[in-house]
Design a protein around this motif. Structure first.
Motif, short mmCIF file in Angstrom:
data_model
loop_
_atom_site.label_atom_id
_atom_site.label_comp_id
_atom_site.label_asym_id
_atom_site.label_seq_id
_atom_site.Cartn_x
_atom_site.Cartn_y
_atom_site.Cartn_z
N ASN A 120 0.72 -1.30 0.08
CA ASN A 120 0.07 -0.09 0.00
C ASN A 120 0.85 1.37 -0.20
OD1 ASN A 120 -2.46 -1.34 -0.13
ND2 ASN A 120 -2.84 -1.39 2.14
N PHE A 121 1.79 1.39 0.70
CA PHE A 121 2.85 2.49 0.84
C PHE A 121 3.42 2.78 -0.62
CE2 PHE A 121 6.73 4.84 2.06
CZ PHE A 121 6.06 5.84 2.66
N GLU A 122 3.97 1.55 -1.22
CA GLU A 122 4.45 1.67 -2.62
C GLU A 122 3.32 2.29 -3.47
OE1 GLU A 122 6.31 -2.10 -3.47
OE2 GLU A 122 7.57 -2.02 -1.70
N LYS A 123 2.26 1.92 -3.41
CA LYS A 123 1.41 2.37 -4.42
C LYS A 123 0.98 4.05 -3.90
CE LYS A 123 -1.07 -1.82 -5.14
NZ LYS A 123 -2.08 -2.76 -4.79
N TYR A 124 0.97 4.21 -2.69
CA TYR A 124 0.78 5.78 -2.14
C TYR A 124 2.01 6.58 -2.99
CZ TYR A 124 1.50 9.73 0.65
OH TYR A 124 1.57 10.89 1.15
N LEU A 125 3.15 6.20 -2.77
CA LEU A 125 4.48 6.58 -3.32
C LEU A 125 4.12 6.80 -4.90
CD1 LEU A 125 7.34 5.21 -1.37
CD2 LEU A 125 6.32 7.37 -0.93
N LYS A 126 3.77 5.97 -5.74
CA LYS A 126 3.37 5.90 -7.04
C LYS A 126 2.45 6.93 -7.19
CE LYS A 126 2.58 3.26 -11.22
NZ LYS A 126 2.32 4.77 -11.83
N TYR A 127 1.36 6.87 -6.74
CA TYR A 127 0.27 8.05 -6.91
C TYR A 127 0.66 9.20 -6.56
CZ TYR A 127 -3.62 10.94 -5.20
OH TYR A 127 -4.13 12.05 -4.94
N SER A 128 1.57 9.59 -5.41
CA SER A 128 2.23 10.85 -5.32
C SER A 128 3.06 11.22 -6.39
CB SER A 128 2.83 10.90 -4.08
OG SER A 128 2.00 10.51 -2.93
N ALA A 129 3.91 10.26 -6.87
CA ALA A 129 4.67 10.77 -7.91
C ALA A 129 4.20 11.13 -9.25
CB ALA A 129 5.85 9.63 -8.21
N ASP A 130 2.90 10.26 -9.43
CA ASP A 130 2.20 10.60 -10.63
C ASP A 130 1.50 11.76 -10.58
OD1 ASP A 130 2.89 7.98 -11.75
OD2 ASP A 130 0.95 7.11 -11.34
N HIS A 131 0.94 11.98 -9.40
CA HIS A 131 0.03 13.24 -9.17
C HIS A 131 0.83 14.62 -9.55
CE1 HIS A 131 -3.39 15.72 -7.58
NE2 HIS A 131 -2.43 16.54 -6.90
N LYS A 132 2.04 14.56 -8.88
CA LYS A 132 3.29 15.66 -9.13
C LYS A 132 3.45 15.96 -10.59
CE LYS A 132 5.91 15.03 -5.00
NZ LYS A 132 7.16 15.01 -4.48
N LYS A 133 3.82 14.52 -11.38
CA LYS A 133 3.88 14.65 -12.92
C LYS A 133 2.99 15.34 -13.53
CE LYS A 133 4.07 10.97 -15.58
NZ LYS A 133 4.70 9.67 -16.10
N TYR A 134 1.69 14.83 -13.36
CA TYR A 134 0.61 15.37 -14.01
C TYR A 134 0.09 16.74 -13.73
CZ TYR A 134 0.46 10.72 -15.61
OH TYR A 134 0.69 9.44 -16.19
N THR A 135 0.24 17.35 -12.52
CA THR A 135 -0.15 18.61 -12.40
C THR A 135 1.09 19.40 -12.36
OG1 THR A 135 0.27 18.13 -9.79
CG2 THR A 135 -1.73 17.53 -10.56
N GLY A 136 2.17 18.99 -12.37
CA GLY A 136 3.42 19.97 -12.21
C GLY A 136 3.78 20.55 -10.93
N ALA A 137 3.18 19.92 -9.74
CA ALA A 137 3.43 20.58 -8.51
C ALA A 137 4.82 20.00 -8.15
CB ALA A 137 2.48 19.79 -7.60
#
Length: 69
Positions: A39-56
């Motif tokens: 679950n933590f690894e999926k959370y890290l991937k979600y966070s990285a993807d979110h940053k990538k797509y939003t430019g945050a």
């Protein structure tokens, strides 16, 4: 360093600022669970993807529930 009460709840009972490293140390590394690690690894991937797509550059996220108790 995160602090807990005698029942294992985070103290103080309000919003607490934490780093990814602290989350990993206290809620993944110290608890032997393949599910929690996954679950933590999926959370890290979600966070990285979110940053990538939003430019945050940074994310502020609310983490609650059974993962932190």
């Amino acid at each position: 360093m995160l602090k807990f009460d005698e029942r294992g709840n985070l103290r103080p009972y309000s919003c607490i600022t934490s780093s990814i490293e602290e989350m990993s140390e206290y809620f993944v590394d110290r608890i032997k669970s393949e599910t929690r690690q996954d679950n933590f690894e999926k959370y890290l991937k979600y966070s990285a993807d979110h940053k990538k797509y939003t430019g945050a550059a940074d994310l502020k996220q609310w983490v609650n529930g059974s993962f932190v108790t």
